[in-house]
Design a protein around this motif. Structure first.
Motif, PDB file in Angstrom:
ATOM      1  N   THR A  86     -32.534  31.822  43.040  1.00 27.93           N
ATOM      2  CA  THR A  86     -33.019  32.771  42.050  1.00 27.93           C
ATOM      3  C   THR A  86     -34.274  32.279  41.353  1.00 27.93           C
ATOM      4  N   ALA A  87     -35.054  33.243  40.861  1.00 28.93           N
ATOM      5  CA  ALA A  87     -36.200  32.947  40.019  1.00 28.93           C
ATOM      6  C   ALA A  87     -35.810  32.882  38.548  1.00 28.93           C
ATOM      7  N   ALA A  88     -34.548  33.178  38.230  1.00 28.65           N
ATOM      8  CA  ALA A  88     -34.096  33.135  36.832  1.00 28.65           C
ATOM      9  C   ALA A  88     -34.064  31.702  36.323  1.00 28.65           C
ATOM     10  N   ARG A  89     -34.351  31.534  35.039  1.00 29.11           N
ATOM     11  CA  ARG A  89     -34.343  30.200  34.441  1.00 29.11           C
ATOM     12  C   ARG A  89     -32.934  29.729  34.126  1.00 29.11           C
ATOM     13  N   TRP A  90     -32.031  30.687  33.831  1.00 28.45           N
ATOM     14  CA  TRP A  90     -30.686  30.327  33.407  1.00 28.45           C
ATOM     15  C   TRP A  90     -29.663  30.985  34.320  1.00 28.45           C
ATOM     16  N   ARG A  91     -28.461  30.435  34.320  1.00 30.33           N
ATOM     17  CA  ARG A  91     -27.402  30.947  35.176  1.00 30.33           C
ATOM     18  C   ARG A  91     -26.069  30.901  34.432  1.00 30.33           C
ATOM     19  N   ILE A  92     -25.228  31.894  34.715  1.00 32.69           N
ATOM     20  CA  ILE A  92     -23.855  31.903  34.208  1.00 32.69           C
ATOM     21  C   ILE A  92     -22.949  32.339  35.363  1.00 32.69           C
ATOM     22  N   GLY A  93     -21.719  31.826  35.394  1.00 31.94           N
ATOM     23  CA  GLY A  93     -20.902  31.962  36.586  1.00 31.94           C
ATOM     24  C   GLY A  93     -20.325  33.328  36.855  1.00 31.94           C
ATOM     25  N   THR A  94     -19.883  34.045  35.816  1.00 35.23           N
ATOM     26  CA  THR A  94     -19.122  35.268  36.043  1.00 35.23           C
ATOM     27  C   THR A  94     -19.524  36.373  35.076  1.00 35.23           C
ATOM     28  N   VAL A  95     -19.154  37.602  35.445  1.00 36.19           N
ATOM     29  CA  VAL A  95     -19.359  38.746  34.545  1.00 36.19           C
ATOM     30  C   VAL A  95     -18.606  38.533  33.243  1.00 36.19           C
ATOM     31  N   ALA A  96     -17.375  38.034  33.313  1.00 34.30           N
ATOM     32  CA  ALA A  96     -16.572  37.842  32.100  1.00 34.30           C
ATOM     33  C   ALA A  96     -17.249  36.882  31.135  1.00 34.30           C
ATOM     34  N   GLU A  97     -17.817  35.796  31.647  1.00 35.07           N
ATOM     35  CA  GLU A  97     -18.529  34.857  30.777  1.00 35.07           C
ATOM     36  C   GLU A  97     -19.756  35.504  30.149  1.00 35.07           C
ATOM     37  N   PHE A  98     -20.479  36.285  30.940  1.00 38.24           N
ATOM     38  CA  PHE A  98     -21.665  36.939  30.394  1.00 38.24           C
ATOM     39  C   PHE A  98     -21.286  37.939  29.310  1.00 38.24           C
ATOM     40  N   LEU A  99     -20.208  38.692  29.523  1.00 43.40           N
ATOM     41  CA  LEU A  99     -19.778  39.649  28.503  1.00 43.40           C
ATOM     42  C   LEU A  99     -19.371  38.949  27.218  1.00 43.40           C
ATOM     43  N   ARG A 100     -18.729  37.787  27.332  1.00 44.22           N
ATOM     44  CA  ARG A 100     -18.382  37.045  26.116  1.00 44.22           C
ATOM     45  C   ARG A 100     -19.637  36.622  25.362  1.00 44.22           C
ATOM     46  N   TRP A 101     -20.660  36.239  26.101  1.00 44.62           N
ATOM     47  CA  TRP A 101     -21.935  35.872  25.465  1.00 44.62           C
ATOM     48  C   TRP A 101     -22.536  37.070  24.727  1.00 44.62           C
ATOM     49  N   LEU A 102     -22.468  38.263  25.361  1.00 43.74           N
ATOM     50  CA  LEU A 102     -22.983  39.465  24.712  1.00 43.74           C
ATOM     51  C   LEU A 102     -22.188  39.805  23.450  1.00 43.74           C
ATOM     52  N   VAL A 103     -20.868  39.684  23.532  1.00 41.51           N
ATOM     53  CA  VAL A 103     -20.027  40.017  22.377  1.00 41.51           C
ATOM     54  C   VAL A 103     -20.378  39.136  21.177  1.00 41.51           C
ATOM     55  N   ALA A 104     -20.724  37.894  21.429  1.00 42.63           N
ATOM     56  CA  ALA A 104     -21.064  36.974  20.342  1.00 42.63           C
ATOM     57  C   ALA A 104     -22.476  37.188  19.809  1.00 42.63           C
ATOM     58  N   MET A 105     -23.287  37.924  20.532  1.00 43.16           N
ATOM     59  CA  MET A 105     -24.701  38.013  20.170  1.00 43.16           C
ATOM     60  C   MET A 105     -24.980  38.681  18.826  1.00 43.16           C
ATOM     61  N   PRO A 106     -24.326  39.786  18.446  1.00 41.49           N
ATOM     62  CA  PRO A 106     -24.648  40.383  17.146  1.00 41.49           C
ATOM     63  C   PRO A 106     -24.504  39.390  15.989  1.00 41.49           C
ATOM     64  N   GLY A 107     -23.416  38.641  15.968  1.00 38.24           N
ATOM     65  CA  GLY A 107     -23.232  37.661  14.910  1.00 38.24           C
ATOM     66  C   GLY A 107     -24.294  36.576  14.937  1.00 38.24           C
ATOM     67  N   ARG A 108     -24.669  36.139  16.117  1.00 32.86           N
ATOM     68  CA  ARG A 108     -25.687  35.094  16.239  1.00 32.86           C
ATOM     69  C   ARG A 108     -27.062  35.625  15.827  1.00 32.86           C
ATOM     70  N   LEU A 109     -27.319  36.899  16.134  1.00 29.27           N
ATOM     71  CA  LEU A 109     -28.580  37.495  15.687  1.00 29.27           C
ATOM     72  C   LEU A 109     -28.617  37.651  14.167  1.00 29.27           C
ATOM     73  N   ASP A 110     -27.475  37.978  13.568  1.00 29.47           N
ATOM     74  CA  ASP A 110     -27.423  38.062  12.105  1.00 29.47           C
ATOM     75  C   ASP A 110     -27.734  36.713  11.476  1.00 29.47           C
ATOM     76  N   ARG A 111     -27.179  35.650  12.040  1.00 31.64           N
ATOM     77  CA  ARG A 111     -27.455  34.311  11.508  1.00 31.64           C
ATOM     78  C   ARG A 111     -28.933  33.962  11.680  1.00 31.64           C
ATOM     79  N   ALA A 112     -29.485  34.319  12.832  1.00 32.82           N
ATOM     80  CA  ALA A 112     -30.897  34.034  13.062  1.00 32.82           C
ATOM     81  C   ALA A 112     -31.784  34.784  12.067  1.00 32.82           C
ATOM     82  N   ALA A 113     -31.411  36.036  11.742  1.00 30.96           N
ATOM     83  CA  ALA A 113     -32.182  36.806  10.770  1.00 30.96           C
ATOM     84  C   ALA A 113     -32.112  36.183   9.384  1.00 30.96           C
TER      85      ALA A 113
END
Length: 254
Positions: free
Chosen positions: A221-248
């Protein structure tokens, strides 16, 4: 496990493939099942990124929205042959000729004579699925090449257990570049997530704008990062709103 990606930032924009990224790949296109929270998660992320979240799929936009049970996200369908540039806007379509009837008939006949194959007519694009018959991969490849041999304006895409035939005027990289030319995506750092060969154009386009790709699963792949499964990626997405709030909050702190 949360992947060791860069911490989400409020200046990102997200481009998300559908099959194999937001939903597990199924034996047929209609058999996929989106998690009940998925549309709400994407809506929450979009609200924190100023609306800069788009679905970029080989499916028609309407089909993606049916599975998400949500209408109106910015989206590119059929590898960019359909586009909705901003939430709530109508879908526009590239003015190109669809594969002709001879190609349709040839592939439909080929699939009909071989149990387990699925011919999918998307209108402006065609797909021959062989997930239930991996032993017929080479035969499917030959059938598709023979069907389009005298049609120079068409492109054959070889994805996961599928061959797609579409006009050569669009791909996921071009779709990303179109989004990046307009608000709310312009000026942001693009992050493209996908799992298949057809997503590689998106990874490269994201990198060209100073962003990066996230590859779900194995393969070069030309992608810089990799994750193993759809389930892992979805967990990352679910956590993103809270992490974006902290970043803001951290950005706003004196």
């Amino acid at each position: 496990m949360t992947p060791d990606f860069p911490a989400p930032r409020t200046d990102w924009c997200l481009f998300l493939d559908f099959d194999g990224t937001l939903v597990e790949i199924a034996e047929s296109p209609d058999a996929v099942r989106a998690e009940r929270h998925l549309a709400a998660t994407l809506t929450a992320i979009s609200a924190r990124l100023g609306g800069a979240v788009a679905i970029v799929s080989g499916r028609p936009i309407a089909e993606v929205e049916r599975h998400l049970d949500h209408e109106g996200f910015p989206a590119a369908g059929l590898h960019g042959l359909e586009m909705r540039m901003r939430a709530g806007q109508p879908i526009s379509r590239v003015d190109v000729s669809a594969p002709d009837k001879g190609i349709r008939d040839a592939l439909a006949s080929f699939a009909a004579g071989r149990p387990g194959l699925l011919f999918e007519d998307k209108g402006i694009a065609l797909a021959l699925h062989y997930r239930a018959r991996p032993d017929l991969a080479d035969a499917c490849r030959d059938a598709v090449k023979d069907a389009v041999a005298r049609h120079g304006n068409l492109q054959v895409l070889e994805g996961k257990m599928v061959f797609e035939v579409k006009p050569a005027a669009a791909d996921k990289g071009r779709a990303v570049r179109r989004f990046m030319d307009e608000a709310p995506f312009a000026g942001r750092v693009p992050v493209f997530a996908g799992d298949d060969v057809t997503d590689e154009d998106g990874f490269r386009a994201a990198a060209a704008f100073g962003g990066f790709g996230i590859k779900i699963g194995a393969g070069e792949t030309a992608a810089r990062w990799r994750i193993g499964t759809v389930a892992e990626f979805l967990r990352w997405l679910v956590a993103m709103p809270g992490r974006l709030d902290r970043a803001a909050r951290e950005t706003a702190a004196p």
